[in-house]
Structures are given as structure tokens and as C-alpha cells.
Design a protein around this motif. Structure first.
Motif, short mmCIF file in Angstrom:
data_model
loop_
_atom_site.label_atom_id
_atom_site.label_comp_id
_atom_site.label_asym_id
_atom_site.label_seq_id
_atom_site.Cartn_x
_atom_site.Cartn_y
_atom_site.Cartn_z
N LEU A 164 39.44 -24.20 78.03
CA LEU A 164 40.05 -23.18 79.26
C LEU A 164 41.32 -23.03 79.10
CD1 LEU A 164 38.21 -24.48 82.38
CD2 LEU A 164 37.73 -22.47 81.20
N ALA A 165 41.95 -23.65 77.99
CA ALA A 165 43.53 -23.67 77.93
C ALA A 165 43.87 -22.30 77.51
CB ALA A 165 43.96 -24.66 76.64
N ALA A 166 43.59 -21.54 76.68
CA ALA A 166 43.80 -20.31 76.23
C ALA A 166 43.73 -19.20 77.38
CB ALA A 166 42.89 -19.73 75.16
N PRO A 167 42.65 -18.91 78.18
CA PRO A 167 42.82 -18.10 79.33
C PRO A 167 43.56 -18.61 80.37
CG PRO A 167 40.57 -19.44 79.26
CD PRO A 167 41.17 -19.68 78.11
N VAL A 168 43.94 -19.67 80.84
CA VAL A 168 44.80 -20.26 81.73
C VAL A 168 46.24 -20.01 81.51
CG1 VAL A 168 45.46 -22.28 82.98
CG2 VAL A 168 43.05 -21.87 82.63
N ILE A 169 46.32 -20.18 80.16
CA ILE A 169 47.94 -20.04 79.52
C ILE A 169 48.23 -18.66 79.69
CG2 ILE A 169 49.40 -20.13 77.68
CD1 ILE A 169 48.23 -22.92 76.74
N THR A 170 47.24 -17.87 79.39
CA THR A 170 47.52 -16.16 79.42
C THR A 170 47.85 -15.87 80.80
OG1 THR A 170 46.02 -16.09 77.33
CG2 THR A 170 46.40 -14.27 78.85
N LEU A 171 46.86 -16.39 81.57
CA LEU A 171 47.04 -15.85 83.24
C LEU A 171 48.45 -16.57 83.85
CD1 LEU A 171 43.40 -16.83 84.80
CD2 LEU A 171 44.65 -14.54 84.46
N ALA A 172 48.87 -17.45 83.28
CA ALA A 172 50.25 -18.25 83.74
C ALA A 172 51.18 -17.35 83.27
CB ALA A 172 50.28 -19.90 83.41
N ALA A 173 51.31 -16.92 81.90
CA ALA A 173 52.28 -16.20 81.40
C ALA A 173 52.24 -14.84 82.06
CB ALA A 173 52.21 -15.99 79.82
N LEU A 174 51.17 -14.35 82.57
CA LEU A 174 51.32 -13.12 83.25
C LEU A 174 51.54 -13.29 84.65
CD1 LEU A 174 48.19 -11.23 81.53
CD2 LEU A 174 50.70 -11.05 80.88
N LYS A 175 51.59 -14.12 85.46
CA LYS A 175 51.98 -14.48 86.64
C LYS A 175 53.26 -14.71 86.90
CE LYS A 175 48.18 -14.66 89.40
NZ LYS A 175 48.05 -13.96 90.65
N VAL A 176 54.07 -15.29 85.97
CA VAL A 176 55.48 -15.40 86.11
C VAL A 176 56.21 -14.32 86.44
CG1 VAL A 176 57.50 -16.46 85.29
CG2 VAL A 176 55.51 -17.62 84.84
N PRO A 177 56.17 -13.15 85.84
CA PRO A 177 56.86 -12.10 86.19
C PRO A 177 56.65 -11.54 87.55
CG PRO A 177 55.37 -11.43 84.31
CD PRO A 177 55.58 -12.87 84.48
N THR A 178 55.28 -11.48 88.05
CA THR A 178 54.87 -10.92 89.10
C THR A 178 55.41 -12.09 90.42
OG1 THR A 178 52.66 -10.43 88.25
CG2 THR A 178 52.77 -10.77 90.62
N ASN A 179 55.42 -13.32 90.24
CA ASN A 179 55.96 -14.13 91.16
C ASN A 179 57.52 -13.80 91.45
OD1 ASN A 179 53.37 -15.32 91.64
ND2 ASN A 179 53.82 -17.08 90.19
N MET A 180 58.26 -13.48 90.20
CA MET A 180 59.64 -13.28 90.21
C MET A 180 59.84 -12.04 91.13
SD MET A 180 62.38 -13.17 87.20
CE MET A 180 62.31 -14.92 86.76
N VAL A 181 59.13 -11.18 90.83
CA VAL A 181 59.31 -9.81 91.74
C VAL A 181 58.85 -10.08 93.31
CG1 VAL A 181 58.32 -7.49 91.96
CG2 VAL A 181 58.67 -8.18 89.63
N VAL A 182 57.82 -10.86 93.52
CA VAL A 182 57.33 -11.05 94.95
C VAL A 182 58.68 -11.85 95.55
CG1 VAL A 182 56.17 -12.45 96.40
CG2 VAL A 182 55.11 -11.25 94.53
N GLU A 183 59.31 -12.96 94.93
CA GLU A 183 60.34 -13.60 95.19
C GLU A 183 61.58 -12.67 95.66
OE1 GLU A 183 64.37 -15.20 95.22
OE2 GLU A 183 63.64 -14.29 93.70
N ALA A 184 61.76 -11.71 94.59
CA ALA A 184 63.00 -10.87 94.72
C ALA A 184 62.76 -9.93 96.10
CB ALA A 184 63.16 -9.92 93.54
N SER A 185 61.47 -9.59 96.24
CA SER A 185 61.10 -8.90 97.29
C SER A 185 61.32 -9.45 98.71
CB SER A 185 59.40 -8.30 97.11
OG SER A 185 59.54 -7.60 95.82
N LEU A 186 60.79 -10.37 98.95
CA LEU A 186 60.92 -11.50 99.99
C LEU A 186 62.44 -11.57 100.30
CD1 LEU A 186 57.97 -14.03 99.57
CD2 LEU A 186 58.05 -12.08 101.20
N SER A 187 63.24 -11.89 99.23
CA SER A 187 64.76 -12.07 99.60
C SER A 187 65.26 -10.80 99.80
CB SER A 187 65.25 -12.51 98.20
OG SER A 187 64.86 -14.00 98.10
N PHE A 188 64.91 -9.70 99.44
CA PHE A 188 65.38 -8.41 99.71
C PHE A 188 65.04 -7.93 101.12
CE2 PHE A 188 65.10 -3.70 99.93
CZ PHE A 188 66.26 -3.18 99.51
N LEU A 189 63.84 -8.37 101.64
CA LEU A 189 63.67 -8.13 102.98
C LEU A 189 64.09 -9.10 103.90
CD1 LEU A 189 59.87 -7.41 102.45
CD2 LEU A 189 61.57 -5.74 102.94
N GLY A 190 65.08 -10.15 103.60
CA GLY A 190 65.63 -11.04 104.32
C GLY A 190 64.97 -12.23 104.86
#
Length: 325
Positions: free
Chosen positions: A228-254
């Protein structure tokens, strides 16, 4: 009487090691992936070196410099390009005069910490839930499956705003963001892991491990997780930018990171009123966020194709050199 060791035990590379080596080789052959990895490595290095850079420049991210802003014009930085000078390499923050370079670097630490921490939590919860749904009894599998469906259907950003707004301000905000984002967005990982596990558990090597007397936990740990390492690593690599945008959005909203702790989203929120008087203050955090998210996305897509070359062949007809790789 002498016995012959298995080839992998005698020092020969294992199949997993060979697959990892081939994936690294494919990544190195992709200029976009190499460039994205270099950009991210530089960003991480600068973020880790933020205290050292602040010491070298003699600046602090939270020190006000009232003499560097024009109070008659509402706090616009004195000088050109947002107050760029020998002491303030990227200028100063409007209204406060705080050094922009150090605030951007410390903001990168917060953004990367939240994105990577939330991704690690999502992967951990998703893998456990997916394996439980696939390997547990019928009742447990259905229960975890229904909970996963509910988590996927929930409006994550709305619930995250509500949760972060009611938590007391003295709770560490980066940790709060990691917990909220991580526990609200693990459903996709769990569903993928469950589907992959259901496909793997009927294969010969899993049946052989089961016939050898291994229990469910041992089979999951030694047989299924490496596959399962290959699909999990792929999902993790694609999750990081999404989470960065979510953090920026929450901080943007105060409701994310609170002042005086710097954050790119928080800086963009305060820059709304300054984009005409000082466009540099808007462009720098927005540009860094854009470049970072783009680099993570490009690298994640390259990792997915490197670990499973069939993903790339579905979208394009490869050259002869690619097909023989």
C-alpha cells in the motif's frame, strides 16, 4: 548440511527496494519534478533557517518600526517597493513597519508545519480506518465504511471554521489547525486504502501468509502495508498543497493562526486594505503561496506517475524511451 539463504536475505535488493529505485530514476528524468523538488527544498531550508537569517539581518518578525512608515498617509512604508533597504531586504509591513522578510520566513514555517502535520494525521487515520474496514468483520467494516462516507460528505471548510472559532485563543493555533484539518479530511485516504486492501487480500502471497499461521495484524503490517506504500505516498504528496491552501484560507478568514504569529494567509488578509498603496505586500505572500502549492502539486503528480507509470500512459502516448523505462 548447509542451507541457502533467500536471495533478499543474502544482500540482494528486495522487490520494494527495486521499485523505489526505479521510481527515483523516473523522477530524476522529469525536469519539472526536479525543479519542483529543488524549489521545495530551498523553501524548507529557508524556513528552518529563519531564526538564523533574522539574526544575520538584525531583524525580528514582531518588532514594530514606526519610523519606517508614513503616518500621514495611513502607514504606507517610506521608500520604494514597500520600503526595501539594506536593513529590510523585502521591505516592511504597512502600518507596523515590521520586517517583511522575516515574517515571510516564519510564516513559511507555520504553513509547512500545518500542511505536513495535517497530512501525516490524515494518512495515519485513513490507513487505520481503511485496513479496519477491509479486514474487520462484516459489522465493523460496514460501520467504518458509513463513517467514512459521512466524513467525505461533510463540508470540511465550514466545519473547520466553526471548530477553530469556538476554541479558546490560548490553545496553540498551529496544533489546532493540524488536528482540525487532519481529523476532518481522512475519508478519501481511508476509501482508497480499503479498495486497495480488498484487491490485495485475495492474492497468493496474502493467502500464503494466512496459511502460515499469521494473524490479521501481522499480515496487515508485513504483507499489506508495503504493497500500500505507493498509493499512500501518492495521496500524501497530493494532500500537502491542499492542506496548505486550507490553512491559508482559515488564517485569511481570521480563524486560523492569530497575531503576532505570522502566516501567509493572515498576511494576505491584512493586505486587503493595502493592495493599492503597497502592492508588494500583497504580491510577496501570494506569490510564495502560489509557487509552493504549484511545486507540491507538480511533485505529487510526478510521484504518482513514477510509482505507477500506467497513470501517465492513460493520459498521453509515451515516447519509445518512456515505454522502455
Amino acid at each position: 548440511m548447509t542451507t541457502t539463504k533467500p536471495e533478499s536475505a543474502a544482500g540482494a535488493p528486495t522487490p520494494a527496494a527495486g521499485a523505489a529505485r526505479r521510481a527515483r530514476h523516473r523522477l530524476r528524468r522529469r525536469p519539472a519534478a526536479v525543479a519542483a523538488a529543488a524549489v521545495l527544498a530551498l523553501l524548507v531550508l529557508l524556513a528552518l533557517a529563519a531564526p538564523l537569517i533574522a539574526q544575520l539581518t538584525g531583524q525580528d518578525p514582531n518588532t514594530y518600526h514606526d519610523d519606517l512608515v508614513d503616518s500621514a498617509r495611513g502607514g504606507v512604508p517610506l521608500g520604494s517597493f514597500g520600503g526595501v533597504s539594506a536593513d529590510h531586504w523585502l521591505g516592511v509591513e504597512p502600518g507596523t513597519g515590521r520586517d517583511l522578510l522575516t515574517r515571510l520566513l516564519y510564516g513559511a514555517r507555520v504553513s509547512l508545519l500545518v500542511a505536513l502535520g495535517a497530512t501525516a494525521l490524515q494518512v495515519a487515520v485513513g490507513v487505520v480506518a481503511g485496513l479496519t474496514a477491509a479486514l474487520g468483520n462484516r459489522f465493523l467494516g460496514q460501520l467504518v465504511g458509513r463513517v467514512t462516507d459521512v466524513m467525505i460528505a461533510l463540508p470540511m471548510l465550514v466545519i473547520a471554521i466553526a471548530l477553530t472559532a469556538v476554541v479558546p485563543n490560548d490553545f496553540p493555533r498551529p496544533l489546532l489547525l493540524i488536528l482540525v484539518i487532519g481529523f476532518l479530511d481522512w475519508g478519501g485516504t481511508a476509501r482508497t486504502v480499503r479498495a486497495q486492501t480488498l484487491a490485495l487480500r485475495g492474492l497468493d502471497f496474502v493467502d500464503a501468509a494466512r496459511l502460515s499461521g499469521n494473524g490479521t495484524l501481522r499480515i496487515a503490517r508485513r504483507e499489506l502495508l508495503p504493497s500500500l506504500a505507493a498509493p499512500v505516498i501518492t495521496l500524501a504528496a497530493l494532500k500537502v498543497p491542499t492542506n496548505m491552501v486550507v490553512e491559508a484560507s482559515l488564517s485569511f478568514l481570521g480563524v486560523g493562526v492569530k497575531p503576532p504569529t505570522p502566516s501567509w494567509g493572515q498576511m494576505l488578509s491584512s493586505a486587503q486594505t493595502w493592495f493599492r498603496a503597497d502592492p508588494t505586500y500583497v504580491l510577496l505572500p501570494a506569490g510564495l503561496l502560489f509557487v509552493t502549492v504549484l511545486a507540491f502539486t507538480v511533485l505529487g503528480d510526478a510521484v504518482r506517475t513514477a510509482l505507477d507509470p500506467r497513470e501517465g500512459s492513460r493520459l498521453r502516448v509515451g515516447t519509445r524511451k518512456e515505454r522502455t523505462a
